[in-house]
Design an enzyme around this catalytic site. Sequence first.
Site, mmCIF file in Angstrom:
data_model
loop_
_atom_site.group_PDB
_atom_site.id
_atom_site.type_symbol
_atom_site.label_atom_id
_atom_site.label_comp_id
_atom_site.label_asym_id
_atom_site.label_seq_id
_atom_site.Cartn_x
_atom_site.Cartn_y
_atom_site.Cartn_z
ATOM 1 N N HIS A 1 -3.895 -10.011 -3.937
ATOM 2 C CA HIS A 1 -5.077 -9.719 -3.122
ATOM 3 C C HIS A 1 -6.269 -9.287 -3.973
ATOM 4 C CE1 HIS A 1 -2.398 -9.141 0.691
ATOM 5 N NE2 HIS A 1 -2.540 -10.392 0.325
ATOM 6 N N CYS B 1 -19.513 -12.626 -7.680
ATOM 7 C CA CYS B 1 -20.651 -13.129 -6.919
ATOM 8 C C CYS B 1 -20.144 -14.221 -5.984
ATOM 9 C CB CYS B 1 -21.691 -13.690 -7.889
ATOM 10 S SG CYS B 1 -23.075 -14.484 -7.036
ATOM 11 N N ALA C 1 0.807 -1.212 0.000
ATOM 12 C CA ALA C 1 0.000 0.000 0.000
ATOM 13 C C ALA C 1 0.851 1.277 0.000
ATOM 14 C CB ALA C 1 -0.930 -0.018 1.206
ATOM 15 N N THR D 1 5.728 -1.881 1.734
ATOM 16 C CA THR D 1 4.918 -2.885 2.427
ATOM 17 C C THR D 1 5.458 -3.114 3.833
ATOM 18 O OG1 THR D 1 4.262 -5.233 2.484
ATOM 19 C CG2 THR D 1 6.200 -4.701 1.147
HETATM 20 P P1 NAD Z 1 0.583 -1.680 5.126
HETATM 21 O O1 NAD Z 1 -0.394 -0.554 5.301
HETATM 22 O O2 NAD Z 1 0.594 -2.771 6.114
HETATM 23 O O3 NAD Z 1 2.065 -1.094 5.073
HETATM 24 C C1 NAD Z 1 2.416 -0.023 4.238
HETATM 25 C C2 NAD Z 1 3.847 0.346 4.567
HETATM 26 O O4 NAD Z 1 4.254 1.323 3.624
HETATM 27 C C3 NAD Z 1 4.036 0.938 5.963
HETATM 28 O O5 NAD Z 1 5.140 0.297 6.598
HETATM 29 C C4 NAD Z 1 4.354 2.422 5.695
HETATM 30 O O6 NAD Z 1 5.288 2.943 6.598
HETATM 31 C C5 NAD Z 1 4.954 2.361 4.316
HETATM 32 N N1 NAD Z 1 4.753 3.567 3.500
HETATM 33 C C6 NAD Z 1 3.642 4.315 3.374
HETATM 34 N N2 NAD Z 1 3.823 5.281 2.454
HETATM 35 C C7 NAD Z 1 5.111 5.164 2.007
HETATM 36 C C8 NAD Z 1 5.894 5.863 1.068
HETATM 37 N N3 NAD Z 1 5.390 6.882 0.350
HETATM 38 N N4 NAD Z 1 7.177 5.456 0.860
HETATM 39 C C9 NAD Z 1 7.698 4.393 1.557
HETATM 40 N N5 NAD Z 1 6.986 3.679 2.466
HETATM 41 C C10 NAD Z 1 5.709 4.063 2.679
HETATM 42 O O7 NAD Z 1 0.371 -2.219 3.656
HETATM 43 P P2 NAD Z 1 0.676 -3.650 3.039
HETATM 44 O O8 NAD Z 1 1.954 -4.184 3.555
HETATM 45 O O9 NAD Z 1 0.458 -3.495 1.582
HETATM 46 O O10 NAD Z 1 -0.472 -4.586 3.628
HETATM 47 C C11 NAD Z 1 -1.778 -4.112 3.795
HETATM 48 C C12 NAD Z 1 -2.881 -4.740 2.982
HETATM 49 O O11 NAD Z 1 -3.648 -3.637 2.600
HETATM 50 C C13 NAD Z 1 -2.561 -5.391 1.716
HETATM 51 O O12 NAD Z 1 -3.043 -6.660 1.847
HETATM 52 C C14 NAD Z 1 -3.381 -4.655 0.612
HETATM 53 O O13 NAD Z 1 -4.205 -5.580 -0.053
HETATM 54 C C15 NAD Z 1 -4.237 -3.709 1.323
HETATM 55 N N6 NAD Z 1 -4.314 -2.287 0.873
HETATM 56 C C16 NAD Z 1 -4.216 -1.939 -0.431
HETATM 57 C C17 NAD Z 1 -4.273 -0.600 -0.804
HETATM 58 C C18 NAD Z 1 -4.160 -0.258 -2.249
HETATM 59 O O14 NAD Z 1 -4.568 -1.046 -3.097
HETATM 60 N N7 NAD Z 1 -3.572 0.897 -2.579
HETATM 61 C C19 NAD Z 1 -4.415 0.392 0.168
HETATM 62 C C20 NAD Z 1 -4.514 0.011 1.522
HETATM 63 C C21 NAD Z 1 -4.447 -1.338 1.858
#
Ligand code: NAD
Length: 264
Positions: free
Chosen positions: A132, A140, A33, A206
Amino acid sequence: MEIGRGDVDRVAGWIDEARPVDGRGGVTVLTGAGVSTDSGIPDFRGPDGLWTRNPEAERLATIDVYLRDPDVRRRSWRWRAQHPAWEAEPNAAHHALVDLERAGRLRAVVTQNVDGLHQQAGNDPERVVEVHGSMREVECVSCDHRGPMTEVLSRIERGEDDPDCPSCGGILKAATIYFGQALDPADIGRARQEAEDCEVFVAAGTSLQVYPVAYLPGIAAEHGARVVIVNAEPTPYDEVADAVLRGGVAEILPALVPGGDVTG
Ligand code: NAD
């Protein structure tokens, strides 16, 4: 923490040398994310994350709650209709991965993101593994119907609050993996293969707290890849990484692409 220029150059050198040959080598990038926060889509666990600010939001994407509670479904569709992803544009981090593909170094982007911004930026959809799922489609829960999210959001705009499946009348959901649902074995199998076969594995934006995706850096390391972590905050895998670049992905990723430089 400041990113050492030397560290960026060292990693850029590994990536420059990583050319896929006979189906092996090259760079696999795992994104989370954090890659989309600069496009205006909040992450889950960062300081401004959705879960961090509103822990209740998790319920909207928990499968058993979603299936049994029509009110949760109504709130979930309203939330989706207002999601910032519909207005979002890819940022410099997404564009860097397109440049990496054009430079002939990219094996695959394995993404946890459901926003579709890698494909929108121009990565070949065949190289993007959405472990994901995608919020741009609906499915559905009772039959095999799948369709575009835009059609369902138009139904919401016209006044429906819990739109049903046009084929069988069943419950519709976004084509993403909800909490309590298993990942698609084909997608996670491919992700694993891309981690095993790459020469450099980059985990970007991530928190590496969601499994089984969080196993991928360890799998890549076991198979001899160099592992690089690019993230704003520490992750549980920093210890096993060959390099940790702490900072913004939109600044760091462009600097890692052959011919690229630090921007922003
Ligand atoms: P997470 O929210 O757990 O972690 C995101 C990480 O990115 C954090 O450690 C944060 O410090 C870091 N971060 C944020 N902005 C940043 C930047 N500009 N530069 C560098 N680092 C940055 O996200 P995750 O690990 O992807 O897991 C969360 C779950 O959330 C996933 O399963 C995903 O499916 C879902 N998700 C997806 C979206 C999307 O599609 N954009 C948004 C939110 C959550």
